[in-house]
Design an enzyme around this catalytic site. Sequence first.
Site, mmCIF file in Angstrom:
data_model
loop_
_atom_site.group_PDB
_atom_site.id
_atom_site.type_symbol
_atom_site.label_atom_id
_atom_site.label_comp_id
_atom_site.label_asym_id
_atom_site.label_seq_id
_atom_site.Cartn_x
_atom_site.Cartn_y
_atom_site.Cartn_z
ATOM 1 N N ILE A 109 0.865 -1.170 0.000
ATOM 2 C CA ILE A 109 0.000 0.000 0.000
ATOM 3 C C ILE A 109 0.903 1.222 0.000
ATOM 4 O O ILE A 109 1.866 1.290 0.767
ATOM 5 C CB ILE A 109 -0.913 0.042 1.251
ATOM 6 C CG1 ILE A 109 -1.515 -1.340 1.543
ATOM 7 C CG2 ILE A 109 -1.998 1.101 1.083
ATOM 8 C CD1 ILE A 109 -2.402 -1.896 0.484
ATOM 9 N N CYS A 110 0.610 2.164 -0.881
ATOM 10 C CA CYS A 110 1.334 3.442 -0.890
ATOM 11 C C CYS A 110 2.844 3.206 -1.012
ATOM 12 O O CYS A 110 3.293 2.432 -1.844
ATOM 13 C CB CYS A 110 0.963 4.239 0.371
ATOM 14 S SG CYS A 110 1.383 5.995 0.314
#
Length: 335
Positions: A109-110
């Site tokens: 994520i990210c």
Amino acid sequence: MSRTIVLLAYPDCQLLDVSGPWQVFASANDLSGRELYRLHLAAEVPGSVATNSGLPLQADTAWSKLSALGPVDTLLVAGGRGVAAQRQRPELLDVLRGQARQVQRLGSICTGAFLLADAGLLDGHQATTHWRHCAQLANDFPKVRVVPDALYVESAGRLTSAGVTAGIDLALSLIEADHGSALAGQVARELVLFLRRPGGQSQFSEVLANQHRASGALRQLLDHLHADPSAPHHLEALADSIGVTPRHLSRLFRQQLATTPGAYLTRLRLEQARLALVASERPPPLDRLARQWRLGGAEQLRRLFQRHYGVSPTLYYQRFGPSAQATTSTTLNNG
């Protein structure tokens, strides 16, 4: 069969990178009445993990003990400010390399993508991260094919997503791949989320991204436009609503947004037409879609799509409509 999902956290990680996907999987369990997903939070050692917001998380598993959980289906690595320090941890990179040989799906994520890239696990793959960091990812890792504006990307079992809420989109896509669109739709409705924000769509609306540049009365006017884009919105009435002349209103748009009121409104309406298009189970007639959003006729709508999105409405629907989402789900399921 229950799938084991592990989210990997560390000090100063982004809270929503963990809690967002976690809640999506947990809601799938609740709504199905079965333990479809066994959820674990891994950290260097079990116990409290401070996030970037100050709210702590409670890890139940150590990185080095993941094998004790049995076969892990999906491992997702959180992003956040603390990723810079973790990139200097060779022991963590070794854990990720070891897990890559065992898990069915490995993702991030990210800015968690930087940890996967440091471990060499994105070489030769397409990947994305938060739009602010895509250039750095591409520069630091030339073997990674960075997709700069995608919400999430699947590439041969490697899953990467953009910032924060895109992790929720990714988690929903995994549920749809595992258990079908009906359950994914239930989860989306329960959490008041969009089910279909296809990974290939842009991380953010260009119009909304520019909205923060407006201030004062113009910002209030933009809020009014966004609340009802399909209303007539004549220039004189808009100017009168904030107590300025039409000429002064045009000047405010040029100064703060580098555009005109008419061009801004057209782009805003086009955004709404695009969203309506991809949300339709069947392609709506273009003339009706154009009339609904005050964009002239079908031919004008085609020209606007070509100018702003680089493709026709028909091709855009083929790429990002419900049937495209089903194809993405099949790819993820087979990955």
